[in-house]
Design a protein around this motif. Structure first.
Motif, PDB file in Angstrom:
ATOM      1  N   ALA A  36       0.828  -1.202   0.000  1.00 49.15           N
ATOM      2  CA  ALA A  36       0.000   0.000   0.000  1.00 49.15           C
ATOM      3  C   ALA A  36       0.865   1.256   0.000  1.00 49.15           C
ATOM      4  O   ALA A  36       0.647   2.177  -0.802  1.00 49.15           O
ATOM      5  CB  ALA A  36      -0.931  -0.008   1.212  1.00 49.15           C
ATOM      6  N   VAL A  37       1.847   1.307   0.891  1.00 49.15           N
ATOM      7  CA  VAL A  37       2.695   2.491   1.004  1.00 49.15           C
ATOM      8  C   VAL A  37       3.535   2.689  -0.255  1.00 49.15           C
ATOM      9  O   VAL A  37       3.640   3.801  -0.783  1.00 49.15           O
ATOM     10  CB  VAL A  37       3.595   2.391   2.255  1.00 49.15           C
ATOM     11  CG1 VAL A  37       4.611   3.530   2.273  1.00 49.15           C
ATOM     12  CG2 VAL A  37       2.747   2.425   3.523  1.00 49.15           C
ATOM     13  N   ASP A  38       4.132   1.610  -0.749  1.00 46.96           N
ATOM     14  CA  ASP A  38       4.970   1.714  -1.949  1.00 46.96           C
ATOM     15  C   ASP A  38       4.172   2.213  -3.152  1.00 46.96           C
ATOM     16  O   ASP A  38       4.660   3.031  -3.945  1.00 46.96           O
ATOM     17  CB  ASP A  38       5.599   0.352  -2.281  1.00 46.96           C
ATOM     18  CG  ASP A  38       6.741  -0.013  -1.342  1.00 46.96           C
ATOM     19  OD1 ASP A  38       7.142   0.852  -0.539  1.00 46.96           O
ATOM     20  OD2 ASP A  38       7.233  -1.149  -1.423  1.00 46.96           O
ATOM     21  N   ASP A  42       5.393   5.607  -4.885  1.00 48.48           N
ATOM     22  CA  ASP A  42       5.908   5.465  -6.251  1.00 48.48           C
ATOM     23  C   ASP A  42       5.090   6.273  -7.255  1.00 48.48           C
ATOM     24  O   ASP A  42       5.617   6.731  -8.277  1.00 48.48           O
ATOM     25  CB  ASP A  42       5.925   3.990  -6.668  1.00 48.48           C
ATOM     26  CG  ASP A  42       6.980   3.181  -5.909  1.00 48.48           C
ATOM     27  OD1 ASP A  42       7.850   3.802  -5.271  1.00 48.48           O
ATOM     28  OD2 ASP A  42       6.914   1.938  -5.953  1.00 48.48           O
ATOM     29  N   ALA A  43       3.800   6.446  -6.983  1.00 45.46           N
ATOM     30  CA  ALA A  43       2.929   7.202  -7.885  1.00 45.46           C
ATOM     31  C   ALA A  43       2.882   8.694  -7.533  1.00 45.46           C
ATOM     32  O   ALA A  43       2.123   9.447  -8.136  1.00 45.46           O
ATOM     33  CB  ALA A  43       1.517   6.628  -7.845  1.00 45.46           C
ATOM     34  N   ASN A  44       3.708   9.105  -6.545  1.00 45.77           N
ATOM     35  CA  ASN A  44       3.748  10.498  -6.092  1.00 45.77           C
ATOM     36  C   ASN A  44       2.411  10.987  -5.544  1.00 45.77           C
ATOM     37  O   ASN A  44       2.126  12.191  -5.562  1.00 45.77           O
ATOM     38  CB  ASN A  44       4.219  11.431  -7.220  1.00 45.77           C
ATOM     39  CG  ASN A  44       5.675  11.207  -7.590  1.00 45.77           C
ATOM     40  OD1 ASN A  44       6.518  11.020  -6.709  1.00 45.77           O
ATOM     41  ND2 ASN A  44       5.972  11.220  -8.882  1.00 45.77           N
ATOM     42  N   GLU A  74      -1.768  -5.404  -6.572  1.00 48.21           N
ATOM     43  CA  GLU A  74      -1.084  -4.725  -7.655  1.00 48.21           C
ATOM     44  C   GLU A  74      -1.184  -3.219  -7.476  1.00 48.21           C
ATOM     45  O   GLU A  74      -2.239  -2.695  -7.098  1.00 48.21           O
ATOM     46  CB  GLU A  74      -1.692  -5.116  -9.006  1.00 48.21           C
ATOM     47  CG  GLU A  74      -1.590  -6.599  -9.324  1.00 48.21           C
ATOM     48  CD  GLU A  74      -0.145  -7.064  -9.468  1.00 48.21           C
ATOM     49  OE1 GLU A  74       0.692  -6.248  -9.910  1.00 48.21           O
ATOM     50  OE2 GLU A  74       0.136  -8.217  -9.135  1.00 48.21           O
ATOM     51  N   ALA A  75      -0.075  -2.523  -7.754  1.00 43.76           N
ATOM     52  CA  ALA A  75      -0.018  -1.081  -7.514  1.00 43.76           C
ATOM     53  C   ALA A  75      -1.141  -0.329  -8.222  1.00 43.76           C
ATOM     54  O   ALA A  75      -1.782   0.553  -7.635  1.00 43.76           O
ATOM     55  CB  ALA A  75       1.339  -0.535  -7.944  1.00 43.76           C
ATOM     56  N   ALA A  76      -1.381  -0.652  -9.486  1.00 44.14           N
ATOM     57  CA  ALA A  76      -2.410   0.058 -10.245  1.00 44.14           C
ATOM     58  C   ALA A  76      -3.787  -0.126  -9.605  1.00 44.14           C
ATOM     59  O   ALA A  76      -4.591   0.821  -9.545  1.00 44.14           O
ATOM     60  CB  ALA A  76      -2.429  -0.437 -11.689  1.00 44.14           C
ATOM     61  N   SER A  77      -4.069  -1.321  -9.122  1.00 46.14           N
ATOM     62  CA  SER A  77      -5.358  -1.582  -8.479  1.00 46.14           C
ATOM     63  C   SER A  77      -5.458  -0.879  -7.132  1.00 46.14           C
ATOM     64  O   SER A  77      -6.529  -0.368  -6.769  1.00 46.14           O
ATOM     65  CB  SER A  77      -5.553  -3.091  -8.299  1.00 46.14           C
ATOM     66  OG  SER A  77      -5.609  -3.747  -9.550  1.00 46.14           O
ATOM     67  N   ILE A  78      -4.358  -0.857  -6.378  1.00 45.24           N
ATOM     68  CA  ILE A  78      -4.344  -0.150  -5.097  1.00 45.24           C
ATOM     69  C   ILE A  78      -4.689   1.314  -5.304  1.00 45.24           C
ATOM     70  O   ILE A  78      -5.528   1.889  -4.614  1.00 45.24           O
ATOM     71  CB  ILE A  78      -2.970  -0.282  -4.416  1.00 45.24           C
ATOM     72  CG1 ILE A  78      -2.720  -1.732  -3.985  1.00 45.24           C
ATOM     73  CG2 ILE A  78      -2.869   0.660  -3.210  1.00 45.24           C
ATOM     74  CD1 ILE A  78      -1.317  -1.995  -3.471  1.00 45.24           C
TER      75      ILE A  78
END
Length: 224
Positions: A36-38, A42-44, A74-78
Motif C-alpha cells: 500500500a505504502v509503496d 511510487d505514484a507520487n 497490484e499497484a495500479a489496483s491499489i
C-alpha cells in the motif's frame, strides 16, 4: 510546507520500521502495508504538499489506511480503489450527536466534509489533538470500508461511534448503501484502538524531524 518536511515523510514511509510498526499497530500483515505504502509513494500520491505538517500527515495517513483497505496487491489496483474510496461523497448520518462531556474528547469529525478521505483525515487530526490534551477519556470511532462484489462495483464507507450509535455513511454510488441483510463482498474494519495506535505511530515516526507535529502542541497544549 517546507520541502524538508515533505522529504522527511517520504524518507520515513520508505523504512521497514514504519511499515512494520503500522502492521503491528493495525494488526495486519507486513506485506499488505508495504504494498500500500509503496504504491502511493511510487505514484507520487504521497507525501502530499500541504503547508501544515498535521494537515499533510493526516492526509497521508488517511491515504495509507484507504490503500490498505483496498485489499489489492497490484499497484495500479491499489491506486484505483484508493482514489475511489477517498472521493466517496457523504451520503447521510444516523444517530444524533452526543451531548459534550467535559472529561471526554470526541474523535468524531465535527462536520461532514464532501468526501470520505477528508473526514478520515479529520479523525486522525482529532486523535493528535486528544493525545496532547488534558483528558485521557476518549469517545473513539471505528472505520469501515467495503465493496458490493468482486469487481468493487460499489464502494462504501462508514465512520461509527459506538455499537448502534452515531454513524456517518459514504458511498461511491448515491443511495446504494447496503441493507442489514446484505453481506459485503470484502473490506476492512479499523477498530478504535487500532486507529489510535496507528495515529500514535504516525506521530512518533515524525517526531524530531522537519515533519513533526509540534504545531499541534502549540495550539492545544500538553498534558499537565
Amino acid at each position: 510546507m517546507s520541502e524538508n518536511a515533505q522529504q522527511a515523510r517520504r524518507d520515513a514511509f520508505g523504512t521497514d520500521a514504519f511499515s512494520k510498526g503500522a502492521a503491528r499497530n493495525l494488526e495486519l500483515g507486513d506485506e499488505l502495508i508495504v504494498n500500500a505504502v509503496d504504491a502511493l509513494v511510487d505514484a507520487n500520491v504521497m507525501p502530499c504538499d500541504l503547508a501544515d505538517n498535521s494537515d499533510a500527515l493526516a492526509v497521508d495517513g488517511a491515504a495509507i489506511l484507504m490503500a490498505i483497505g483496498s485489499r489489492q496487491t497490484e499497484a495500479a489496483s491499489i491506486l484505483r480503489v484508493t482514489r475511489r474510496l477517498s472521493t466517496m461523497p457523504f451520503e447521510f448520518e444516523i444517530g444524533d450527536p452526543a451531548e459534550p462531556v467535559a472529561d471526554r474528547f470526541n474523535l468524531f469529525p465535527e462536520e461532514a466534509a464532501y468526501s470520505f478521505g477528508s473526514d478520515l483525515a479529520a479523525v486522525l487530526k482529532n486523535m493528535w489533538q486528544a493525545a496532547r490534551g488534558t483528558t485521557k477519556k476518549l469517545k473513539g470511532v471505528s472505520i469501515t470500508m467495503a465493496w458490493s462484489d468482486e469487481r468493487a462495483s460499489h464502494l462504501f464507507g462508514a465512520i461509527e461511534q459506538g455499537k448502534g450509535g452515531r454513524q456517518r455513511i459514504y458511498s461511491s454510488e448515491p443511495s446504494q448503501w447496503p441493507t442489514k441483510s446484505d453481506t459485503p463482498f470484502g473490506g476492512i474494519i479499523y477498530s478504535p484502538k487500532a486507529l489510535l495506535r496507528f495515529a500514535a505511530h504516525l506521530d512518533a515516526t515524525m517526531a524530531g524531524t522537519a515533519a513533526s507535529l509540534d504545531e499541534v502542541v502549540a495550539l492545544h497544549g500538553r498534558r499537565p
